[in-house]
Design an enzyme around this catalytic site. Structure first.
Site, PDB file in Angstrom:
ATOM      1  N   ASN A 211      29.760 -27.577 -15.129  1.00 21.42           N
ATOM      2  CA  ASN A 211      30.087 -27.271 -16.527  1.00 21.42           C
ATOM      3  C   ASN A 211      29.557 -28.382 -17.418  1.00 21.42           C
ATOM      4  OD1 ASN A 211      32.165 -29.399 -16.711  1.00 21.42           O
ATOM      5  ND2 ASN A 211      33.186 -28.134 -15.183  1.00 21.42           N
ATOM      6  N   ASP A 279      36.467 -24.550 -11.309  1.00 23.22           N
ATOM      7  CA  ASP A 279      37.576 -23.760 -10.768  1.00 23.22           C
ATOM      8  C   ASP A 279      37.207 -23.060  -9.462  1.00 23.22           C
ATOM      9  OD1 ASP A 279      39.523 -24.356 -12.673  1.00 23.22           O
ATOM     10  OD2 ASP A 279      38.547 -23.031 -14.121  1.00 23.22           O
ATOM     11  N   LYS A 289      18.010 -24.302   1.806  1.00 24.17           N
ATOM     12  CA  LYS A 289      17.817 -23.735   0.470  1.00 24.17           C
ATOM     13  C   LYS A 289      17.730 -22.210   0.583  1.00 24.17           C
ATOM     14  CE  LYS A 289      14.730 -23.678  -3.422  1.00 24.17           C
ATOM     15  NZ  LYS A 289      13.314 -23.573  -3.732  1.00 24.17           N
ATOM     16  N   ASP A 305      43.974 -26.683  -7.504  1.00 22.84           N
ATOM     17  CA  ASP A 305      44.236 -27.310  -8.805  1.00 22.84           C
ATOM     18  C   ASP A 305      44.805 -28.702  -8.531  1.00 22.84           C
ATOM     19  OD1 ASP A 305      45.527 -28.178 -11.210  1.00 22.84           O
ATOM     20  OD2 ASP A 305      45.337 -26.126 -11.930  1.00 22.84           O
ATOM     21  N   ILE A 306      43.976 -29.726  -8.739  1.00 20.06           N
ATOM     22  CA  ILE A 306      44.348 -31.100  -8.343  1.00 20.06           C
ATOM     23  C   ILE A 306      45.588 -31.554  -9.114  1.00 20.06           C
ATOM     24  CG2 ILE A 306      43.528 -33.495  -8.178  1.00 20.06           C
ATOM     25  CD1 ILE A 306      40.640 -32.327  -8.178  1.00 20.06           C
ATOM     26  N   PHE A 324      44.866 -32.373 -19.289  1.00 23.06           N
ATOM     27  CA  PHE A 324      44.102 -31.928 -20.453  1.00 23.06           C
ATOM     28  C   PHE A 324      44.053 -30.399 -20.432  1.00 23.06           C
ATOM     29  CE2 PHE A 324      41.838 -35.234 -22.904  1.00 23.06           C
ATOM     30  CZ  PHE A 324      42.368 -36.352 -22.281  1.00 23.06           C
ATOM     31  N   LYS A 338      50.037 -24.277 -19.508  1.00 19.70           N
ATOM     32  CA  LYS A 338      49.543 -25.266 -18.527  1.00 19.70           C
ATOM     33  C   LYS A 338      50.562 -26.381 -18.333  1.00 19.70           C
ATOM     34  CE  LYS A 338      44.649 -24.303 -19.010  1.00 19.70           C
ATOM     35  NZ  LYS A 338      43.418 -24.526 -19.724  1.00 19.70           N
TER      36      LYS A 338
END
Ligand code: CTP
Length: 399
Positions: A211, A279, A289, A305-306, A324, A338
């Site tokens: 991202n 995610d 490859k 989800d850490i 965050f 959250k």
């Protein structure tokens, strides 16, 4: 003021009438056990003499950038390395402007330019100069760069006018510095962990899902924690950033690695999860490859989800868990969700649909949601300043 004992303070005196008060600063610092070396700018020599400064500080006084007799010493480097802290008092509008623009045409400005130490600035100038827009802009930039400003105060000026611009009293300035060292000493006992940057989820040896996260906000938080005395570990995904000296930097690539390294660095007193963890990862990562005509569908599976995992395990949970939330819609609702689902103490929410803040930008504008209240729409500010705001709140909470 016992926190000044044994500290090495480099005092820079600039050319303003308040320079005579700097002699009292030297006296107070010495009385409280600090070692003081002093630089006088050329103009400062019109207000105080090198002899009076040398007598009070019991040290050689530095005035010249180039010294033909002793050039091998390179004072601009050695002085900034020697110091625990640099204090510029009085700081004139001219010096403030020079520092903002990175000028280094005399010893004082070159030392500042070459320094990696905490720098305090105590401005002193006429009220109109203080209010001048250039001066205001310069100071704002210096705050963003991490300089700490002490004062000035309102009062009668040497020129006969009245207003803001009077240098803070020597005792106030010295007290401020003592408090800074005290804060560092108090915070030394705290361990902090920060996650930052994106993660790379490889499909094969050369392709990955990621991202837009730059990692800047997390690196700034780690910087601010270090500057405030925390024992800080920064677990970072791939970025081009260089962390501040003193951070225990651990570089990882994937979310799985970030989880593993985070677990092995607990317990801590506070953990700030600013990483934009991918995610999803591919279920069947290939070692070769993938040929383009062999691509079919990507089989994805969710990463752990850490933040949620650590926050929901009592034995692992730091005292203070800060998450965050990167949102493009329904910022408040999604953030509150959250906060509760990930069981964290605070959520710092930002709107990542805006180009002028957030991902890749040097600026951010956030709302902070706590368990029982919130601070919504803090002003837009540099990520460095926001990091300081967040760390100040962390210090208050832990104490
Ligand atoms: N986070 C994490 N591990 C993950 C995903 C997110 O630790 N696998 C943390 C982030 O570091 C951040 C918080 O969870 O502190 C929220 O991340 P965000 O990307 O806003 O939300 P997600 O949980 O990924 O949910 P969604 O993408 O649906 O908004």
């Amino acid at each position: 003021m016992k926190n000044l004992n044994g500290k090495k303070i480099l005092l820079i005196i600039c050319g303003g009438i308040a320079a005579y008060k700097s002699l009292e600063i030297i006296r107070l610092l010495k009385k409280n056990g600090s070692n003081v070396k002093t630089i006088l700018t050329n103009n400062a020599k019109n207000f105080v003499t090198p002899l009076s400064v040398a007598s009070l500080s019991q040290e050689k006084v530095y005035t010249e950038l180039f010294n033909s007799e002793n050039e091998s010493e390179m004072d601009h480097i050695s002085l900034s390395r020697w110091a625990d802290l640099i204090l510029i008092a009085p700081a004139t509008a001219n010096t403030i402007s020079k520092i903002n623009f990175g000028l280094s045409d005399d010893l004082a400005s070159t030392v500042v330019f070459a320094s990696d130490k905490k720098i305090f600035i105590a401005p002193a100038m006429n009220v109109r100069m203080w209010e001048n827009r250039s001066n205001k802009e310069n100071l704002k930039k210096l705050v963003d760069f991490g300089y700490e400003i002490i004062g000035p105060e309102v009062g009668d000026m040497a020129c006969g006018e009245f207003g803001m611009g009077k240098m803070s009293e020597p005792a106030t300035i010295v007290n401020h510095i003592n408090n800074y060292f005290k804060r560092l000493e108090n915070n030394k006992k705290f361990k902090a962990l920060v996650t930052a940057g994106p993660t790379h989820e490889y499909l094969d040896p050369v392709r990955f899902i990621t991202n837009k996260s730059s990692g800047k906000q997390g690196y700034e938080i780690a910087r601010s924690l270090i500057e405030n005395g925390f024992d800080t570990t920064l677990i970072s995904g791939p970025t081009n950033l260089i962390p501040v000296k003193g951070v225990n930097l651990i570089k990882i690539k994937s979310a799985d690695e970030m989880l593993k390294v985070t677990l092995s660095n607990l317990p801590t007193d506070v953990a700030i999860f600013s990483a934009a963890v991918a995610d999803f990862k591919v279920k069947d990562k290939k070692n070769e490859k993938i040929k383009k005509n062999k691509f079919s569908e990507l089989n994805l599976e969710k990463n752990t989800d850490i933040l949620g995992y650590i926050s929901n395990h009592n034995s692992l949970r730091p005292k203070l868990v800060v998450g965050f939330a990167a949102e493009t819609t329904s910022l408040k609702n999604n953030s509150l969700k959250k906060l509760s689902e990930k069981n964290c103490d605070w959520i710092i929410a930002n709107d990542v649909s805006r180009d002028d803040i957030g991902f890749e930008s040097d600026f951010n504008q956030v709302s902070i949601f706590y368990k029982n209240n919130s601070e919504e729409n803090l002003p837009r500010m540099k990520k460095s300043s926001l990091a300081n705001e967040i760390v100040n709140r962390i210090i208050s909470q832990l104490n």
